[in-house]
Design an enzyme around this catalytic site. Structure first.
Site, PDB file in Angstrom:
ATOM      1  N   SER A 174      -0.942  -0.689  -4.487  1.00  0.00           N
ATOM      2  CA  SER A 174      -1.957   0.342  -4.683  1.00  0.00           C
ATOM      3  C   SER A 174      -1.695   1.512  -3.756  1.00  0.00           C
ATOM      4  O   SER A 174      -1.069   1.359  -2.702  1.00  0.00           O
ATOM      5  CB  SER A 174      -3.344  -0.248  -4.394  1.00  0.00           C
ATOM      6  OG  SER A 174      -4.315   0.749  -4.245  1.00  0.00           O
TER       7      SER A 174
ATOM      8  N   GLU B  95       0.840  -1.198   0.000  1.00  0.00           N
ATOM      9  CA  GLU B  95       0.000   0.000   0.000  1.00  0.00           C
ATOM     10  C   GLU B  95       0.871   1.242   0.000  1.00  0.00           C
ATOM     11  O   GLU B  95       1.784   1.363   0.819  1.00  0.00           O
ATOM     12  CB  GLU B  95      -0.892   0.039   1.244  1.00  0.00           C
ATOM     13  CG  GLU B  95      -2.022  -0.955   1.248  1.00  0.00           C
ATOM     14  CD  GLU B  95      -2.955  -0.764   2.449  1.00  0.00           C
ATOM     15  OE1 GLU B  95      -2.640   0.085   3.318  1.00  0.00           O
ATOM     16  OE2 GLU B  95      -3.980  -1.448   2.519  1.00  0.00           O
ATOM     17  N   CYS B  96       0.605   2.165  -0.896  1.00  0.00           N
ATOM     18  CA  CYS B  96       1.193   3.497  -0.931  1.00  0.00           C
ATOM     19  C   CYS B  96       2.723   3.449  -0.902  1.00  0.00           C
ATOM     20  O   CYS B  96       3.342   3.305  -1.940  1.00  0.00           O
ATOM     21  CB  CYS B  96       0.635   4.352   0.204  1.00  0.00           C
ATOM     22  SG  CYS B  96       0.831   6.121  -0.085  1.00  0.00           S
ATOM     23  N   ALA B  97       3.344   3.546   0.258  1.00  0.00           N
ATOM     24  CA  ALA B  97       4.794   3.458   0.336  1.00  0.00           C
ATOM     25  C   ALA B  97       5.285   2.144  -0.254  1.00  0.00           C
ATOM     26  O   ALA B  97       6.323   2.091  -0.922  1.00  0.00           O
ATOM     27  CB  ALA B  97       5.254   3.592   1.785  1.00  0.00           C
TER      28      ALA B  97
END
Length: 488
Positions: free
Chosen positions: A455, A367-369
């Site tokens: 994502s 996720e993200c990072a």
């Protein structure tokens, strides 16, 4: 069944009033008195809970009706507060500021769900008698709230305090504290807010001590504890991760539509700057899942770790900045949020781990990072190359709740399922995915190949406990663990 749980909500008229300093200092001051303090944060914030954990020695937990649903707020709260003597809930933004233009997921919304007394932190700088009008407006705006009193912050002098107290005495609102201006509790900030507690190191402890001293010396702790104890017992029982996994039904599934029992909460802690894992019941012969931690990957909801453990996983933390291999026997990898852009040079320099992750054949959930780390590069520095895209900083903040639909099957999702999540970043990946994992109004996001998901969308797995069951089951599947995987 009803459960006693002394509790307070620390709110403010707007961001920047000092509620984080007051809430965290209060947590630390009460803990020093010998109370077991349960820390909570309204909304998806992942920086404040790190300081809450430092103040109390317990995992900081988020309460967010948008991400998990209204029906889970009380069970999740009771789960986190189990064994505590008092709970302190820090609000988000202004008291009545919610998702979009409404009040849903606001501090006031959560305070009503918890039937908790509200203490308003007011920045008193540059005002005197006007403070009474401000406080009266907030106290009378929603009479369903238990408005317990006010803490005045950034008071300039004894004369200033006297004027403020006199005005508020006439309004009938109790003053529970008056805090002088101070720079001692300042925490450095950057492009996405405060520096996390894990990164701030000894400086975080110093800021915590200063906040504790400020609150203990300026607030009526006895009155605040008495106010917390006026909160009535809460109905129902605590969330249970084992039950949540067993009864999980994804949003949009036939079981969910038929009214399957909602998911519910467990207990855990922070190891090397990641989701709290102490106390998570590891399965003795469980599937080992590696969880990224360290200074670059500091964000993950504690309940995610608890759900994975309930699904039979054994969790092992690794630090992508320093560890050159995944934990031995890893069958899956979870890479949550954080600030890899700040540590891009160090992450890139750890080539052995980058190559190991690129060659890893098991399931990966990022996720993200985690998405940035799995990309080919981040601001020009080589990363893992699992995702066929380049990542980089931008001048634009992408922030907000997302009502998303999964557009394809993956290690976590099934096509057509609905997910509520949150975005918070100043980066972008190019090219954009031509086969995204999620879509929402005006946006698309995510890369997936069925065994790897990456994502920008942050999901609170307590609201979607089937994710843990699916990921653990995928990790248990036999397969070629040496084959390199690349998506995008």
């Amino acid at each position: 069944m009803s459960v006693p749980a002394p509790r307070l909500v620390i709110a403010a008229p707007a961001s920047g009033a000092g509620k984080t300093t007051v809430a965290t200092g209060l947590m630390a001051a009460l803990a020093r008195r010998g109370l077991a303090v349960s820390p909570h944060k309204v909304g998806p914030d992942y920086i404040d809970p790190g300081y809450h954990a430092l103040a109390t020695g317990r995992p900081g937990r988020n309460l967010d009706p948008w991400l998990v649903g209204e029906e889970l707020v009380v069970p999740l709260f009771l789960h986190g507060a189990a064994g505590s003597g008092i709970a302190v809930i820090e609000g988000v933004m202004g008291l009545y500021d919610g998702a979009g233009s409404g009040e849903f997921a606001s501090t006031a919304h959560v305070a009503r769900l918890l039937d908790a007394p509200v203490v308003l932190v007011v920045d008193a700088a540059r005002q005197s008698r006007s403070v009474a009008a401000l406080v009266h407006g907030f106290a009378s705006y929603d009479t369903r709230l238990r408005f317990g009193g006010v803490i005045l912050n950034r008071v300039g002098s004894q004369r200033h305090e006297n004027l403020l107290r006199e005005a508020l005495t006439e309004s009938g609102v109790p003053v529970l504290g008056a805090i002088r201006r101070s720079d001692a509790v300042a925490v450095p900030s950057r492009h996405l807010g405060l520096v996390t507690a894990a990164e701030h190191g000894s400086g975080a402890a110093g800021a915590m001590d200063a906040a504790e001293a400020l609150v203990a010396g300026s607030c009526d702790l006895d009155a605040l504890v008495r106010l917390a104890r006026t909160a009535p017992p809460l109905p129902g029982g605590p969330w249970n991760p084992d039950l949540a996994v067993r009864t999980a039904a994804p949003a949009g599934s036939s079981a969910a539509r038929a009214g399957a029992p909602p998911a519910g909460p467990g207990a855990s802690t922070a190891v090397r700057g990641v989701p709290d894992l102490r106390g998570v019941p590891h399965a003795p012969d469980g599937i080992r899942i590696a969880v990224a931690g360290g200074r670059a990957f500091t964000f993950g909801y504690t309940e995610q770790a608890e759900l994975l453990a309930a699904a039979g996983a054994e969790l092992a933390v690794f630090d992508p900045l320093t560890d050159e291999d995944l934990p031995e026997g890893s069958r899956g990898v979870v890479i949550g949020g954080g600030f890899p852009e700040v540590y891009a040079d160090e992450l890139s320099a750890n080539e052995p781990l980058r190559r190991r992750i690129a060659a890893f054949g098991g399931p990966i959930a990022a996720e993200c990072a985690g998405l940035l780390y799995l990309a080919r590069s981040l601001d020009g520095r080589p990363m893992c190359g699992v995702v066929g895209a380049e990542a980089g900083m931008t001048g634009r903040l992408t922030l907000g709740y997302r009502d998303a639909v999964a557009v394809r099957d993956s290690v976590l999702t099934r096509e057509g399922e609905r997910y509520r999540g949150h975005e918070f970043h100043r980066t972008a990946v190019e090219p954009a995915p031509d086969r995204p994992l999620f879509r929402w109004r005006g946006g698309a996001d995510g890369f997936a190949d069925g065994r790897v998901t990456a994502s920008y969308l942050h999901l609170h797995w307590a609201g979607h406990p089937h994710l843990a069951a699916r990921f653990a089951a995928e990790c248990a599947r036999p397969g070629d663990r040496a084959a390199a995987r690349r998506v995008g």
